[in-house]
Enzyme design. Structure first.
Site, PDB file in Angstrom:
ATOM      1  N   ASP A 113     -15.064 -14.133 -31.364  1.00 14.80           N
ATOM      2  CA  ASP A 113     -15.283 -15.544 -31.663  1.00 14.80           C
ATOM      3  C   ASP A 113     -14.426 -16.473 -30.791  1.00 14.80           C
ATOM      4  OD1 ASP A 113     -16.453 -17.640 -33.011  1.00 14.80           O
ATOM      5  OD2 ASP A 113     -15.087 -17.558 -34.714  1.00 14.80           O
ATOM      6  N   GLU A 135     -23.501 -16.512 -28.125  1.00 18.96           N
ATOM      7  CA  GLU A 135     -23.567 -17.773 -28.849  1.00 18.96           C
ATOM      8  C   GLU A 135     -22.770 -18.796 -28.047  1.00 18.96           C
ATOM      9  OE1 GLU A 135     -23.142 -18.145 -33.174  1.00 18.96           O
ATOM     10  OE2 GLU A 135     -21.424 -19.472 -32.817  1.00 18.96           O
TER      11      GLU A 135
END
Length: 425
Positions: free
Chosen positions: A88, A202
C-alpha cells in the site's frame, strides 16, 4: 524441514480481478484469524496482507513480516479461497522492489508527492507558466498536444452523463495538478512490471487538498490509459471528510451523487474498481458504496484492528491500557501531524480520573479518543514502556496471545459490521 521449505508450504496471495474486495490492515500481525471470520460475513475477496510503507516504518515491521504473519494464520485456518496482498501507498522504486520480493501481488501507487495542489487557485500567467513547466519536465510533448487531446472534447460516459472540458483554464489546472503525478505513476508501473510477474495496480490520488472532480478523475484515467497503464482500481478523494477511525463527515446525498459519476468514469475507462481509502468505520456510507459501486468496489481499512486490540487490553489489562492512554495523549501533537483528523485532546477527560469502563467508552467508542489512539500506534508499539520497563508492544502482544479468542470476537463483530453494511446496500 528447512526454513525455506517451510515458507514454500505457506499459501500464496493472488490477484483479485474485477470482484468486490476488502482490505484488512493488520499492524500487529495477529489479526488475520479475526479477519477471516469477518470476511465470511459477505462475498468479498479479502486482502489479508495489507500495510503501507509508512505504517511498516512506524511499527518496525518488514514486508516479509506482514506477509508471513498473514500466511501462517491462513494456513492454520485452512483458508483455501482467493486472497490478496496489498503493498500500500508505494512512492519509490526501492519500495516497489522490497514489497515485490516479499511476494505482494497488489501494488498501490501513491504519486501524491508529485500532485500540485496549488493548481486549484492558479490563474493567468502563473497558470500558463506552470503548464509550461509540466511540459518541460517531460510529462507531455507540448501544450498543443494537451489541447488537441482534451480541449473541447466531449466524452459520453453513459446515456445520462457526458463530460467535456471547454475552458482552457480548467484543462490547464488539471494538467498542472496531476500531470507530473500521472507521469511518475507510469514510471512506477514500469518498475513494478520488471519486479513482479503476476500483479495488479491501483493508483491513489486520495491524499489531495480538495476532492477529485469527475473531470479530474476522467483526465487521470484517460492519461493512464493513453500511457498504457492498466489499473484494477483507482482511489479518488471523495467529497466530505474521511478521517481516520471514525464515521464519514459530510452530505450523504452529495456523496452518492458524485460517487455515481466516479463509477461512470471507472466503467468507461476500465472497467476498474473505485477504491475507498480510510474506510474504517465509515458506516453511514457503506450501504451507498455497495449500492452504487456494486462489483466495482475495493475498500481499505487499517487502524480499526489496532483499536480492537486495545479493547482487549482495556478489558484484560486495565493498568496497561491506562499507561497507553497517557502515553498516546503525550504523543498526539507529534504523531497527528501526518494524519487527516479533527480530534482535540482538550475534548477528552483525563483518563486517570475515569473508571475502567469509562476509559474504554471515552477512548475506544468516541471520536476524539479513537483518533488519539489511532495516530499514536507507531510510538506506542516501538517506544512506549510501562513503569516497570516492559514495552507496550510486549504487553499488547502477550495480552492478545493469551486472549486470542476474545480478539477474534471483537474483530469479527466490528469488521463484520463493515461488510454486512456493504451488502445491505
Amino acid at each position: 524441514m528447512g526454513d525455506s521449505e517451510t515458507m514454500n508450504d505457506l499459501p500464496k496471495p493472488q490477484t483479485l480481478g474485477l470482484k468486490p474486495s476488502f482490505g484488512f490492515g493488520d499492524r500487529l500481525g495477529l489479526a488475520t484469524p479475526g479477519h477471516i471470520l469477518a470476511a465470511k460475513r459477505g462475498n468479498l475477496i479479502p486482502v489479508f496482507a495489507q500495510q503501507s510503507v509508512r505504517e511498516m516504518e512506524r511499527t518496525g515491521r518488514t514486508p516479509k513480516d506482514v506477509m508471513t504473519a498473514a500466511q501462517k494464520s491462513l494456513k492454520k485456518a485452512g483458508w483455501a479461497q482467493r486472497w490478496g496482498a496489498d503493498a500500500d501507498h508505494l512512492k519509490t522504486q526501492q519500495e516497489v522492489v522490497n514489497l515485490a520480493l516479499a511476494g505482494f501481488t497488489f501494488f498501490t501507487i501513491d504519486p501524491s508527492d508529485y500532485v500540485a495542489n496549488q493548481a486549484d487557485w492558479l490563474t493567468g500567467m502563473d497558470l500558463q507558466s506552470a503548464v509550461e513547466e509540466v511540459v518541460s519536465a517531460g510529462a507531455f510533448e507540448s501544450i498543443e498536444q494537451i489541447e488537441q487531446l482534451y480541449l473541447n472534447q466531449t466524452v459520453e460516459l453513459n446515456d445520462q452523463l457526458a463530460i467535456s472540458c471547454d475552458a482552457r483554464e480548467e484543462l490547464f489546472r488539471a494538467v498542472v495538478k496531476y500531470g507530473k503525478a500521472v507521469d511518475y505513476a507510469t514510471q512506477m508501473a514500469n518498475w513494478i512490471k520488471i519486479q513482479a510477474e503476476d500483479f495488479e495496480l491501483e493508483i491513489s490520488v486520495d491524499e489531495t487538498d480538495t476532492p477529485t472532480s469527475v473531470w479530474e478523475h476522467l483526465f487521470i484515467a484517460l492519461e493512464l490509459k493513453r500511457r498504457g497503464v492498466e489499473v484494477i482500481s483507482l482511489a479518488p478523494r471523495f467529497v466530505g471528510d474521511f478521517e481516520k477511525g471514525i464515521d464519514y463527515k459530510g452530505d450523504l446525498q452529495h456523496f452518492e451523487n458524485t460517487l455515481h459519476q466516479h463509477v461512470a468514469v471507472a466503467q468507461y475507462c476500465g472497467p476498474y474498481k473505485i477504491s475507498v481509502h480510510s474506510g474504517s468505520d465509515k458506516f453511514s456510507i457503506y450501504p451507498i458504496l455497495g449500492r452504487v459501486c456494486r462489483e466495482l468496489l475495493h475498500v481499505k481499512t487499517a487502524g480499526t484492528s489496532y483499536l480492537e486490540a486495545l479493547r482487549v487490553v482495556a478489558r484484560q489489562h486495565p493498568d496497561a491500557f491506562l499507561e497507553i492512554l497517557k502515553y498516546s495523549i503525550d504523543c498526539f501533537e507529534t504523531d497527528s501531524a501526518t494524519y487527516h483528523i479533527s480530534a482535540l485532546v482538550e475534548n477528552l477527560a483525563d483518563p486517570i480520573f475515569l473508571s475502567t469502563e469509562e476509559r474504554e467508552e471515552k477512548y475506544l467508542d468516541q471520536d476524539d479518543g479513537r483518533q488519539v489512539l489511532h495516530v499514536a500506534f507507531g510510538s506506542v508499539l516501538t517506544k512506549g514502556r510501562m513503569p516497570n520497563g516492559q514495552s507496550f508492544n510486549e504487553v499488547i502482544m502477550e495480552t492478545l496471545e493469551q486472549h486470542a479468542e476474545l480478539y477474534e470476537q471483537f474483530l469479527e463483530a466490528h469488521l463484520g459490521r463493515h461488510i454486512e453494511l456493504l451488502f445491505a446496500g
